[in-house]
Scaffold this active site. Structure first.
Site, short mmCIF file in Angstrom:
data_model
loop_
_atom_site.label_atom_id
_atom_site.label_comp_id
_atom_site.label_asym_id
_atom_site.label_seq_id
_atom_site.Cartn_x
_atom_site.Cartn_y
_atom_site.Cartn_z
N GLU A 225 0.73 -1.43 -0.12
CA GLU A 225 0.21 -0.52 -0.27
C GLU A 225 1.01 1.03 0.00
O GLU A 225 1.48 1.49 0.61
CB GLU A 225 -0.34 0.28 0.80
CG GLU A 225 -2.19 1.09 1.16
CD GLU A 225 -2.38 1.19 2.63
OE1 GLU A 225 -3.79 1.92 2.66
OE2 GLU A 225 -1.99 0.75 3.82
N LYS B 58 -9.30 2.34 -3.41
CA LYS B 58 -9.92 0.89 -1.72
C LYS B 58 -11.54 2.20 -2.03
O LYS B 58 -11.73 4.09 -2.17
CB LYS B 58 -9.38 2.15 -0.94
CG LYS B 58 -9.78 1.53 0.54
CD LYS B 58 -8.78 1.61 1.61
CE LYS B 58 -8.76 1.24 2.63
NZ LYS B 58 -7.87 1.52 3.60
N CYS C 29 -5.48 -2.52 2.65
CA CYS C 29 -5.24 -2.70 4.10
C CYS C 29 -6.37 -2.90 4.92
O CYS C 29 -7.01 -4.21 5.37
CB CYS C 29 -4.42 -1.17 4.40
SG CYS C 29 -3.83 -0.79 6.25
#
Length: 515
Positions: free
Chosen positions: A268, A338, A390
């Site tokens: 990430e 995301k 994440c």
């Protein structure tokens, strides 16, 4: 009379202290300890101790139990606030305690309703009503106020004997079974042994039969993946002068494996800058990957008009192992944005009010836009990959919505450097393992400081890098095909069953009151 009241108050305080320590002990059921029986014993003990309380007393009792669970189990949350958020230690611990108290409201609600709706039959109370309430309040905790589904009871089984059932009923279904087993154990403490005689054979049989509901099997193919762990200090990650050294470090770590790897995974925000600022570097990395018939998947900040996204992009070969060299273009597709953003870290609710208060509310890159809920799989050298960035890996239905019959690999990237050497990154890894069991696919996890690992379709870690060391993890991953029952049905069967039972208990309660 006064002495009786004092004795009663004294006993109430002792009960609350016991509830807190029972809840606190459940932290040992999760990573890195993974002593799964502790959750069962602690919950059974709490059930036994609270069986004769009033609804109000039960609320306070389970609030204390929940506060024990979260004040110890997620104590690592304060690390990011203290170390990187600019808050004094006392303030960061105070905010963490407030979060733990909020999360404790969910088991408290469960405890209140357990006593309010409780039938006279202890078997019905412990084996039907309690699992329903625990499951529904855990589910609610996973979406209310954007959700925090950490430390669901089912995660205690990531290394436990009933983890295979997650391929059918998911981690939330495992929470239901843990609550039911705890109810059975609490009945045994009351010398009602027949409850265990009913539950255990059924559970053993269900665990044995669960693989029969899955069509997952070996595909006869494999893909060679290299996961790169840069170990970039969090204090330097967003500094402008560290940008080029960071990017070159990832390329230097990857270079020795170029001739032999199909897919490289960088974590990430491995490239901590908007795409437009580093187009030359990305174009060069794209050419390098193309020349070696490989692909690089990297975390980066992408941009559309005035919106910035926490994203993954694919450089190099996309739809087949070999292709003609293609130039890199910004926003060229084959990227993932995301969707489920982390409050404070990636967006700030009530930002006009909170941002001026403290540096904690003004962390780097805390104004991201949200990607779509459902997005196409990433495509790398002809392989279909379902990603989660994440925090997203903690939401089973979100990843399930992005997995299809062509998906070959699950991918999650993270930067857990925010939480240092605490238990947070290890619990995060444990959550990722559960997604593999549920969806019947191998998973790769690339992080900045660890845990970087490869997980097989049964949730077992097969390859792992040490934390806090720069390095590469090379793995030849066997691919599978087929689907699990959970990938088809998701959480809906356990939620519908629990909701139906709760409606019946509510109907019985209302009818009894009217009579």
């Amino acid at each position: 009379m006064l002495n009786k009241l004092r004795a009663s108050a004294h006993h109430s305080k002792i009960r609350l202290v016991l509830a807190y320590f029972a809840g606190a002990s459940t932290a040992l059921a999760f990573a890195p300890y993974s002593i799964w029986p502790i959750y069962l014993v602690a919950m059974a003990f709490a059930l036994h101790l609270s069986r004769a309380l009033s609804p109000k007393q039960s609320f306070n009792f389970w609030l204390s139990f929940g506060f024990g669970c979260f004040s110890v189990g997620i104590s690592w949350v304060h690390v990011s606030m203290d170390k990187f958020g600019g808050l004094p230690l006392i303030a960061s611990i105070g905010l963490m305690a407030l979060l733990a108290l909020y999360l404790a409201l969910y088991p408290a609600l469960s405890g209140y309703l357990l006593q309010k709706l409780s039938p006279k039959n202890p078997l019905t109370r412990n084996l039907l009503l309690f699992p329903v309430l625990w499951t529904l309040t855990e589910w609610a905790r996973g979406w209310v106020l954007t959700g925090f589904p950490w430390l669901w009871a089912g995660y205690s089984q990531t290394e436990g004997p009933i983890k295979e059932l997650a391929s059918v009923i998911g981690v939330l279904g495992l929470s239901y079974l843990i609550a039911m087993l705890a109810g059975s154990l609490a009945l045994c403490l009351q010398k009602r042994w027949h409850s265990a005689a009913i539950i255990l054979p059924l559970l053993i049989t269900a665990t044995y039969l669960s693989p029969m509901l899955s069509s997952v099997e070996a595909k006869g193919e494999s893909v060679k993946v290299t996961l790169v762990q840069g170990n970039i200090a969090q204090s330097m990650k967003w500094e402008p002068e560290a940008l080029w050294p960071t990017m070159l470090k990832y390329m230097d770590l990857s270079r020795p494996e170029l001739a032999d790897t199909d897919i490289f995974i960088w974590p990430e925000a491995a490239i901590p800058a908007p795409e437009s600022m580093v187009a030359d570097f990305l174009d060069n990395a794209n050419k390098v990957a193309n020349l070696n018939n490989s692909a690089i998947i990297t975390g980066i900040i992408s941009q559309q008009q005035d919106n910035f996204y926490n994203s993954l992009i694919v450089l190099g070969n996309h739809d087949k192992p070999e292709q003609e060299q293609a130039d890199y273009t910004i926003g060229g597709g084959n990227e993932f944005k995301k969707h489920h953003l982390l409050p404070i870290g990636e967006f700030v609710p009530f930002e006009s009010l909170l941002r001026p208060i403290a540096p904690f509310f003004n962390l780097p890159m805390s104004s991201f836009a949200r990607g779509e809920y459902q997005q196409p799989n990433l495509e790398a050298v002809g392989h279909q990959i379902a990603p989660a960035i994440c925090y997203e890996i903690a939401f089973p239905e979100l990843l399930r919505a992005n997995v299809n019959e062509d998906t070959e690999l699950l991918l999650t990237v993270s930067n857990d450097a925010w939480f240092g050497s605490s238990n947070g990154p290890l619990q995060h890894m444990e959550i990722a393992q559960m997604r593999s069991i549920e969806l019947g696919r191998p998973l790769v996890r690339a992080t900045n400081t660890g845990v970087t690992a490869v997980v097989d379709e049964y949730g077992n870690i097969t390859h792992k890098l040490p934390q806090f060391e720069a390095g590469v993890l090379v793995a030849d991953i066997p691919l599978v095909k087929g689907s699990t029952a959970f990938s088809k049905w998701g959480e809906w069967p356990i939620l519908l069953w629990s909701s139906l039972l709760l409606v019946l208990f509510l109907f019985r309660f209302v009818k009894h009151r009217l009579d």
